[in-house]
Design an enzyme around this catalytic site. Structure first.
Site, PDB file in Angstrom:
ATOM      1  N   TYR A 146       0.861  -1.185   0.000  1.00 25.43           N
ATOM      2  CA  TYR A 146       0.000   0.000   0.000  1.00 25.43           C
ATOM      3  C   TYR A 146       0.890   1.226   0.000  1.00 25.43           C
ATOM      4  O   TYR A 146       1.871   1.297   0.750  1.00 25.43           O
ATOM      5  CB  TYR A 146      -0.888   0.001   1.248  1.00 25.43           C
ATOM      6  CG  TYR A 146      -1.753   1.235   1.398  1.00 25.43           C
ATOM      7  CD1 TYR A 146      -2.806   1.487   0.511  1.00 25.43           C
ATOM      8  CD2 TYR A 146      -1.524   2.162   2.419  1.00 25.43           C
ATOM      9  CE1 TYR A 146      -3.601   2.615   0.648  1.00 25.43           C
ATOM     10  CE2 TYR A 146      -2.322   3.289   2.555  1.00 25.43           C
ATOM     11  CZ  TYR A 146      -3.354   3.515   1.672  1.00 25.43           C
ATOM     12  OH  TYR A 146      -4.145   4.638   1.807  1.00 25.43           O
ATOM     13  N   ASP A 241       9.269   2.833  -0.442  1.00 24.68           N
ATOM     14  CA  ASP A 241       8.249   3.485   0.370  1.00 24.68           C
ATOM     15  C   ASP A 241       8.470   3.043   1.814  1.00 24.68           C
ATOM     16  O   ASP A 241       8.055   1.963   2.226  1.00 24.68           O
ATOM     17  CB  ASP A 241       6.852   3.101  -0.134  1.00 24.68           C
ATOM     18  CG  ASP A 241       5.757   3.744   0.710  1.00 24.68           C
ATOM     19  OD1 ASP A 241       6.092   4.432   1.695  1.00 24.68           O
ATOM     20  OD2 ASP A 241       4.575   3.539   0.388  1.00 24.68           O
ATOM     21  N   LYS A 269       4.333   8.708   8.800  1.00 26.65           N
ATOM     22  CA  LYS A 269       4.119   8.107  10.119  1.00 26.65           C
ATOM     23  C   LYS A 269       5.128   8.579  11.183  1.00 26.65           C
ATOM     24  O   LYS A 269       4.937   9.647  11.743  1.00 26.65           O
ATOM     25  CB  LYS A 269       4.059   6.586   9.981  1.00 26.65           C
ATOM     26  CG  LYS A 269       2.909   6.194   9.031  1.00 26.65           C
ATOM     27  CD  LYS A 269       2.471   4.763   9.093  1.00 26.65           C
ATOM     28  CE  LYS A 269       1.146   4.575   8.384  1.00 26.65           C
ATOM     29  NZ  LYS A 269       1.205   4.055   7.029  1.00 26.65           N
TER      30      LYS A 269
HETATM   31  C1  LIG Z   1       0.505   4.523   5.747  1.00 27.61           C
HETATM   32  C2  LIG Z   1       1.228   4.322   4.505  1.00 27.61           C
HETATM   33  C3  LIG Z   1       1.131   5.222   3.419  1.00 27.61           C
HETATM   34  C4  LIG Z   1       0.151   6.354   3.408  1.00 27.61           C
HETATM   35  O1  LIG Z   1       0.432   7.315   4.376  1.00 27.61           O
HETATM   36  P1  LIG Z   1      -0.761   8.305   4.827  1.00 27.61           P
HETATM   37  O2  LIG Z   1      -0.071   9.236   5.778  1.00 27.61           O
HETATM   38  O3  LIG Z   1      -1.804   7.449   5.448  1.00 27.61           O
HETATM   39  O4  LIG Z   1      -1.236   8.994   3.612  1.00 27.61           O
HETATM   40  C5  LIG Z   1       1.939   5.031   2.339  1.00 27.61           C
HETATM   41  N1  LIG Z   1       2.810   4.001   2.289  1.00 27.61           N
HETATM   42  C6  LIG Z   1       2.931   3.117   3.292  1.00 27.61           C
HETATM   43  C7  LIG Z   1       3.927   2.020   3.196  1.00 27.61           C
HETATM   44  C8  LIG Z   1       2.132   3.232   4.419  1.00 27.61           C
HETATM   45  O5  LIG Z   1       2.245   2.327   5.387  1.00 27.61           O
END
Ligand SMILES: *Cc1c(COP(=O)(O)O)cnc(C)c1O
Length: 430
Positions: A146, A241, A269
């Site tokens: 994701y 990511d 995060k």
């Molecule tokens: C949580 C998450 C996102 C999205 O971040 P948001 O602050 O919720 O937009 C993107 N990539 C990864 C791997 C994530 O865990």
């Protein structure tokens, strides 16, 4: 003592009156496990407290950011002090420079970076940048990873291998999805075939270097090496990511864990310590394509928000302290070993994995290697029962079998023992 939560149903119904689905992010609605979400009043350290005053040992940690535990004194002090100075200026502040310097010092693959307000923005911008830099449109992502909810990324594999992608959400134009190739995670053969077919048309490959959005899947070293080699050979931008894994699986993130240097990295995060923040950065040559230096547009009214920057700085002071991640990892290992032993004792098929302050639990007898394994082999019904059993005993896990779990520095061994005892009780009833 079992927690009974009579007011939650009312609170949820109240919420549904004017909030779509009663929640501001879908996983919070408990659709994956059934029942009614717990409404939180406050949190401190390893614990969250619901509106009825019940305490729960928390392994969600706001989905990752609360690595120091909730309402950490130094972070709260930093936010209070920042608030006194004003909430946002839309002009540069020295605290943004401090944060950028810190991140670049900790993560050597990053020469230049940009702050955003969320992880979604960070990945979306990194992809635009990769496209702008390479002049190519196609991107590669992996099933089960994701990367936030931007259009290019809400795409799954088409019906045949290496087909054009299909949107996973209504409202994403098929015309958009066709530029995204979705591959099975952790699969060198599929990756190689994709590069043979499309190598010179690809702008970037984006992945969670350790997956945490299909429960937790740690890919092989060889997979990472193949990724790095193929991207280099074909001039494709490799994007890690690390919105979840950054400063979570270790201070240097998954890239330090695997010893792989990506071209771009996205964060979120943890870096905001609980305030809304994201960031993306990497090789100078690529990052210089961003406006005002280059022609790739990216902006944000609240980007680099002073509260978030000063909270993040206070948090980094703790993360960079001696032995922080060793201590965190030890706790994670202690917990997953205890859970595994309890499951074995009751003959419940159960597997675990962990890196640093992040772990996965699976109701299966074999650790999954990719999304298909997680979806087809893990017993989601058993997980739902386990989830509710633990919740009733005061342990808050992610309300979905497809999420990772998070340890914080505030969890004590007593908390971990309590968690293991609760699990022992719940396993005995599965
Ligand atoms: C949580 C998450 C996102 C999205 O971040 P948001 O602050 O919720 O937009 C993107 N990539 C990864 C791997 C994530 O865990």
């Amino acid at each position: 003592m079992t927690h009974i939560r009579p007011t939650n149903e009312k609170l949820f119904n109240d919420a549904k009156r004017h909030i779509a689905g009663g929640v501001n992010s879908p996983v919070r609605a408990f659709a994956g496990v059934g029942g009614v979400p717990v409404f939180v009043q406050r949190a401190k350290g390893a614990y969250i407290y619901d509106t009825e005053g019940h305490a729960y040992i928390d392994y969600v940690g706001s989905w990752g950011p609360m690595i120091l535990g909730h309402a950490h004194d130094k972070v709260i002090d930093a936010v209070k002090a920042a608030a006194e100075d004003g909430l946002s200026f839309g002009a540069p502040t020295p605290s943004e420079t401090t944060m950028a310097d810190l991140i670049c010092q900790i993560v050597p693959s990053i020469d230049l970076l940009r702050m955003t307000s969320s992880g979604t923005e960070a990945t979306m911008s990194a992809i635009r940048l990769a496209r702008g830099y390479t002049g190519r449109d196609k991107i590669v992502k992996f099933e089960g990873c994701y990367h936030g909810h931007s259009d290019s990324l809400l795409v799954k594999a088409g019906s045949g291998m290496l087909d054009i992608g299909e949107p996973t959400s209504k409202g994403v134009p098929a015309d958009f999805a066709k530029h995204t190739v979705t591959l099975p995670y952790n699969d060198i053969e599929a990756l190689t075939a994709c590069f043979e077919k499309f190598g010179d048309e690809l702008a970037c490959v984006i992945l969670e270097p350790i997956a945490g959005n299909m429960n937790m899947v740690i890919p092989s070293h060889e997979f990472h090496q193949a990724l790095r080699r193929l991207c280099t050979e074909h001039g494709v931008v490799l994007i890690f990511d690390e919105v979840m894994t950054g400063f979570r699986v270790g201070l240097g993130g998954a890239q330090a864990h695997f010893g792989i240097t990506p071209d771009l990295t996205t964060f979120g995060k943890i870096i905001g310590a609980g305030l809304p923040v994201g960031a993306f950065g990497g090789q100078r040559e690529i990052m210089e394509c961003i406006a005002p230096l280059g022609g790739v547009y990216q902006a944000g009214t609240l980007s680099g928000n002073p509260l978030a920057m000063r909270a993040g700085k206070a948090m980094f002071d703790e993360l960079t302290g001696e032995g922080f991640y060793e201590s965190l990892s030890k706790k994670t290992d202690y917990l997953i070993k205890g859970l595994k032993a309890a499951a074995d004792k009751h003959g419940v098929p159960f597997e675990t994995c962990a890196v640093g302050g992040m772990f996965g639990i699976f109701f299966t007898d074999q650790l999954p290697k990719n999304f298909n394994d997680v979806a087809s082999r893990c017993d989601a019904k058993k997980f739902a029962k386990f989830f509710h059993g633990m919740l009733d005993l005061g342990v808050y896990l992610a309300p979905s079998a497809f999420e990772a779990a998070f340890m914080s520095a505030a969890h004590t061994y007593e908390d971990l023992d309590k968690t293991i005892e609760a699990a022992d009780q719940v396993f005995s009833q599965l």
